[in-house]
Design a protein around this motif. Structure first.
Motif, PDB file in Angstrom:
ATOM      1  N   LEU A 216       0.817  -1.208   0.000  1.00  0.00           N
ATOM      2  CA  LEU A 216       0.000   0.000   0.000  1.00  0.00           C
ATOM      3  C   LEU A 216       0.851   1.258   0.000  1.00  0.00           C
ATOM      4  O   LEU A 216       0.530   2.249  -0.650  1.00  0.00           O
ATOM      5  CB  LEU A 216      -0.893   0.030   1.250  1.00  0.00           C
ATOM      6  N   LEU A 217       1.947   1.226   0.779  1.00  0.00           N
ATOM      7  CA  LEU A 217       2.737   2.427   0.995  1.00  0.00           C
ATOM      8  C   LEU A 217       4.216   2.056   1.080  1.00  0.00           C
ATOM      9  O   LEU A 217       4.692   1.655   2.143  1.00  0.00           O
ATOM     10  CB  LEU A 217       2.292   3.114   2.296  1.00  0.00           C
ATOM     11  N   PRO A 218       4.961   2.170  -0.023  1.00  0.00           N
ATOM     12  CA  PRO A 218       6.385   1.822  -0.009  1.00  0.00           C
ATOM     13  C   PRO A 218       7.217   2.895   0.688  1.00  0.00           C
ATOM     14  O   PRO A 218       8.033   3.586   0.088  1.00  0.00           O
ATOM     15  CB  PRO A 218       6.726   1.698  -1.495  1.00  0.00           C
ATOM     16  N   ASP A 219       6.978   3.026   1.995  1.00  0.00           N
ATOM     17  CA  ASP A 219       7.617   4.058   2.813  1.00  0.00           C
ATOM     18  C   ASP A 219       8.867   3.478   3.483  1.00  0.00           C
ATOM     19  O   ASP A 219       8.890   2.296   3.848  1.00  0.00           O
ATOM     20  CB  ASP A 219       6.616   4.518   3.880  1.00  0.00           C
ATOM     21  N   PRO A 220       9.935   4.274   3.690  1.00  0.00           N
ATOM     22  CA  PRO A 220      11.150   3.754   4.330  1.00  0.00           C
ATOM     23  C   PRO A 220      10.904   3.151   5.708  1.00  0.00           C
ATOM     24  O   PRO A 220      11.565   2.174   6.094  1.00  0.00           O
ATOM     25  CB  PRO A 220      12.054   4.985   4.429  1.00  0.00           C
ATOM     26  N   GLU A 264      16.620 -10.911   2.157  1.00  0.00           N
ATOM     27  CA  GLU A 264      15.499  -9.988   1.941  1.00  0.00           C
ATOM     28  C   GLU A 264      15.584  -8.812   2.902  1.00  0.00           C
ATOM     29  O   GLU A 264      15.364  -7.655   2.522  1.00  0.00           O
ATOM     30  CB  GLU A 264      14.169 -10.726   2.115  1.00  0.00           C
ATOM     31  N   GLY A 265      15.917  -9.104   4.157  1.00  0.00           N
ATOM     32  CA  GLY A 265      16.015  -8.044   5.150  1.00  0.00           C
ATOM     33  C   GLY A 265      17.111  -7.043   4.821  1.00  0.00           C
ATOM     34  O   GLY A 265      16.909  -5.823   4.913  1.00  0.00           O
ATOM     35  N   LEU A 266      18.278  -7.540   4.407  1.00  0.00           N
ATOM     36  CA  LEU A 266      19.389  -6.651   4.065  1.00  0.00           C
ATOM     37  C   LEU A 266      19.044  -5.774   2.860  1.00  0.00           C
ATOM     38  O   LEU A 266      19.398  -4.591   2.810  1.00  0.00           O
ATOM     39  CB  LEU A 266      20.657  -7.464   3.789  1.00  0.00           C
ATOM     40  N   ALA A 267      18.352  -6.355   1.887  1.00  0.00           N
ATOM     41  CA  ALA A 267      17.951  -5.581   0.708  1.00  0.00           C
ATOM     42  C   ALA A 267      16.975  -4.467   1.095  1.00  0.00           C
ATOM     43  O   ALA A 267      17.062  -3.340   0.581  1.00  0.00           O
ATOM     44  CB  ALA A 267      17.319  -6.505  -0.330  1.00  0.00           C
ATOM     45  N   LEU A 268      16.066  -4.748   2.020  1.00  0.00           N
ATOM     46  CA  LEU A 268      15.114  -3.739   2.468  1.00  0.00           C
ATOM     47  C   LEU A 268      15.814  -2.626   3.248  1.00  0.00           C
ATOM     48  O   LEU A 268      15.450  -1.450   3.126  1.00  0.00           O
ATOM     49  CB  LEU A 268      14.029  -4.386   3.336  1.00  0.00           C
ATOM     50  N   VAL A 269      16.819  -2.986   4.051  1.00  0.00           N
ATOM     51  CA  VAL A 269      17.597  -1.965   4.770  1.00  0.00           C
ATOM     52  C   VAL A 269      18.268  -1.033   3.769  1.00  0.00           C
ATOM     53  O   VAL A 269      18.244   0.204   3.918  1.00  0.00           O
ATOM     54  CB  VAL A 269      18.645  -2.608   5.702  1.00  0.00           C
ATOM     55  N   SER A 270      18.854  -1.609   2.732  1.00  0.00           N
ATOM     56  CA  SER A 270      19.517  -0.789   1.705  1.00  0.00           C
ATOM     57  C   SER A 270      18.525   0.139   1.024  1.00  0.00           C
ATOM     58  O   SER A 270      18.818   1.331   0.793  1.00  0.00           O
ATOM     59  CB  SER A 270      20.187  -1.686   0.667  1.00  0.00           C
ATOM     60  N   ARG A 271      17.327  -0.362   0.695  1.00  0.00           N
ATOM     61  CA  ARG A 271      16.300   0.467   0.057  1.00  0.00           C
ATOM     62  C   ARG A 271      15.872   1.610   0.979  1.00  0.00           C
ATOM     63  O   ARG A 271      15.708   2.756   0.545  1.00  0.00           O
ATOM     64  CB  ARG A 271      15.075  -0.369  -0.302  1.00  0.00           C
ATOM     65  N   GLN A 276      17.191   8.203   2.111  1.00  0.00           N
ATOM     66  CA  GLN A 276      17.757   9.298   2.907  1.00  0.00           C
ATOM     67  C   GLN A 276      16.747   9.901   3.878  1.00  0.00           C
ATOM     68  O   GLN A 276      16.921  11.015   4.377  1.00  0.00           O
ATOM     69  CB  GLN A 276      18.351  10.391   2.009  1.00  0.00           C
ATOM     70  N   ARG A 277      15.663   9.169   4.151  1.00  0.00           N
ATOM     71  CA  ARG A 277      14.724   9.552   5.218  1.00  0.00           C
ATOM     72  C   ARG A 277      14.783   8.447   6.268  1.00  0.00           C
ATOM     73  O   ARG A 277      13.982   7.527   6.283  1.00  0.00           O
ATOM     74  CB  ARG A 277      13.299   9.709   4.669  1.00  0.00           C
ATOM     75  N   ILE A 278      15.769   8.536   7.139  1.00  0.00           N
ATOM     76  CA  ILE A 278      16.068   7.442   8.056  1.00  0.00           C
ATOM     77  C   ILE A 278      15.378   7.683   9.385  1.00  0.00           C
ATOM     78  O   ILE A 278      15.649   8.678  10.075  1.00  0.00           O
ATOM     79  CB  ILE A 278      17.592   7.299   8.272  1.00  0.00           C
ATOM     80  N   GLY A 279      14.465   6.782   9.735  1.00  0.00           N
ATOM     81  CA  GLY A 279      13.741   6.881  10.993  1.00  0.00           C
ATOM     82  C   GLY A 279      14.055   5.724  11.918  1.00  0.00           C
ATOM     83  O   GLY A 279      15.071   5.031  11.779  1.00  0.00           O
ATOM     84  N   LEU A 280      13.151   5.496  12.851  1.00  0.00           N
ATOM     85  CA  LEU A 280      13.394   4.522  13.919  1.00  0.00           C
ATOM     86  C   LEU A 280      13.561   3.098  13.408  1.00  0.00           C
ATOM     87  O   LEU A 280      14.485   2.387  13.826  1.00  0.00           O
ATOM     88  CB  LEU A 280      12.238   4.568  14.925  1.00  0.00           C
TER      89      LEU A 280
END
Length: 403
Positions: A216-220, A264-271, A276-280
């Motif tokens: 629904l929302l490809p948000d960081p 999969e987890g590492l790829a998502l971290v990279s995305r 450049q909007r790094i949150g919690l």
């Protein structure tokens, strides 16, 4: 029947809430549906689609019950009329996969009090008891129960819509929904009480909901949360021995870690970091990624982990984050440095009822050879722990000190 209840009851409930528009009526319908299944399935056989059968049975029984009660209750007559006019029969092929996501957004609606949204969701979506929720919030069960009852009444009286918000509305509703999904995962990853360390059903459900949300929302932040859960869940097979005993991270057999989930987890971290909007959640996932990349415990970059916790603490100050950073500091600079951090937290009273704070202090004292202090801290942890594998681990540590 037990297996179907464990796997499908909350999904059935979510769909019944959508169809009936009332939490209490849906919960009663859920119970009636399972009673009907207990009576009919042994005779007629388990249906091809048990979840659809239960939804249909629950809905029809709810309408029958409303017809009986409507003779004495005008509000029930109105609800019955609305249901009979609006609701078509539930089709077996109807897609109900995102009903729990709809329910989460309903429970986290901004019209509800902020302190009720998460408890309501954990109760209705995840079937956590009020006692489990109260422990998670360091509150009392009666207080949590009152919040849940009032929130249900607000949803009913204000006719809060049972739907996923529009794309324009999603960002402002996102924080609480992410928090709920993560709390579900945490209860699955390290159950607050009981015989088992892990509740795999809750972990899987949290990951499934995060995937739906990411579509629904490809948000960081969504990417970060999904990555964090995948990286933690990848260690599941190594976290306990065959007899159910707890295995600490630095003692785990890393060959048992799920490399597909890690990738999969590492790829998502990279995305997430590329935005450049790094949150919690991306920051927490980055910490899990440091562990995932280390070939063994000795090669873990604890200095990087301590630095990431420091950034997290600036974004969202939390005593639990400070405790986690204390562990990283101890791994970098020795247990005495970590102990100073933990003592400051305990003296402030912020984590005095958190068993892991006392267990961490005990471990630092044990490593420093301060055996009496270690015993006292382990006993304090033992008085607070509710989970049996953790209890046995602490008892084992105490026995080693006494020996």
């Amino acid at each position: 029947m037990e297996a179907i209840y464990r796997s499908d009851s909350r999904r059935v409930l979510a769909t019944l809430i959508r169809l009936l528009g009332d939490f209490d009526l849906a919960e009663e319908a859920l119970h009636d549906a399972f009673i009907a299944a207990v009576q009919q399935w042994p005779r007629d056989g388990v249906p091809a689609n048990p979840r659809a059968w239960l939804v249909s049975a629950g809905r029809f029984r709810a309408i029958d019950n409303l017809r009986r009660r409507s003779r004495f209750d005008a509000s029930r007559r109105l609800l019955l009329a609305e249901l009979e006019e609006a609701a078509s029969p539930f089709e077996e092929g109807e897609d109900v996969e995102d009903d729990r996501l709809r329910l989460i957004f309903t429970c986290c609606h901004p019209a509800l009090p902020a302190d009720a949204q998460v408890p309501l969701t954990l109760r209705e979506v995840c079937d956590l008891t009020t006692e489990e929720i109260a422990r998670a919030f360091l509150s009392s069960p009666p207080t949590i129960a009152q919040r849940i009852v009032r929130a249900k009444a607000k949803i009913r009286d204000a006719k809060i819509p049972y739907q996923v918000p529009t794309l324009a509305e999603l960002p402002e509703r996102l924080d609480n929904v992410l928090r709920v999904i993560y709390l579900v995962f945490n209860e699955g990853y390290s159950a607050s009480s009981g015989e088992a360390l892990v509740r795999t059903d809750l972990c899987a459900e949290a990951i499934r909901l995060a995937r739906l949300l990411l579509e629904l929302l490809p948000d960081p932040e969504v990417m970060g949360l999904l990555a964090l859960m995948l990286l933690h869940d990848s260690r599941r097979a190594a976290r306990t021995r065959a007899d159910g005993e707890l295995v600490l991270l630095d003692e785990q057999d890393r060959s048992l870690w799920d490399r597909t989930q890690i990738a999969e987890g590492l790829a998502l971290v990279s995305r997430a970091f590329a935005s450049q909007r790094i949150g919690l959640y991306p920051l927490q996932a980055a910490i899990a990624a440091v562990h995932a990349r280390a070939e063994d415990a000795a090669s873990t970059d604890w200095r990087q982990i301590a630095g990431l916790y420091a950034v997290l603490q600036q974004l969202a100050p939390s005593p639990v984050l400070r405790l986690n950073r204390a562990v990283a500091i101890a791994m970098c600079d020795g247990p005495e440095a970590g102990l100073a951090e933990v003592d400051a937290l305990l003296e402030a009273g912020e984590l005095k009822d958190y068993h892991l704070a006392h267990a961490t202090r005990a471990d630092f004292c044990r490593r420093l050879g301060r055996r009496e202090e270690a015993r006292a801290a382990y006993r304090a942890a033992l008085a607070l722990v509710r989970q049996e594998p953790e209890r046995r681990f602490i008892e084992k540590r105490l026995a080693e000190l006494d020996g």
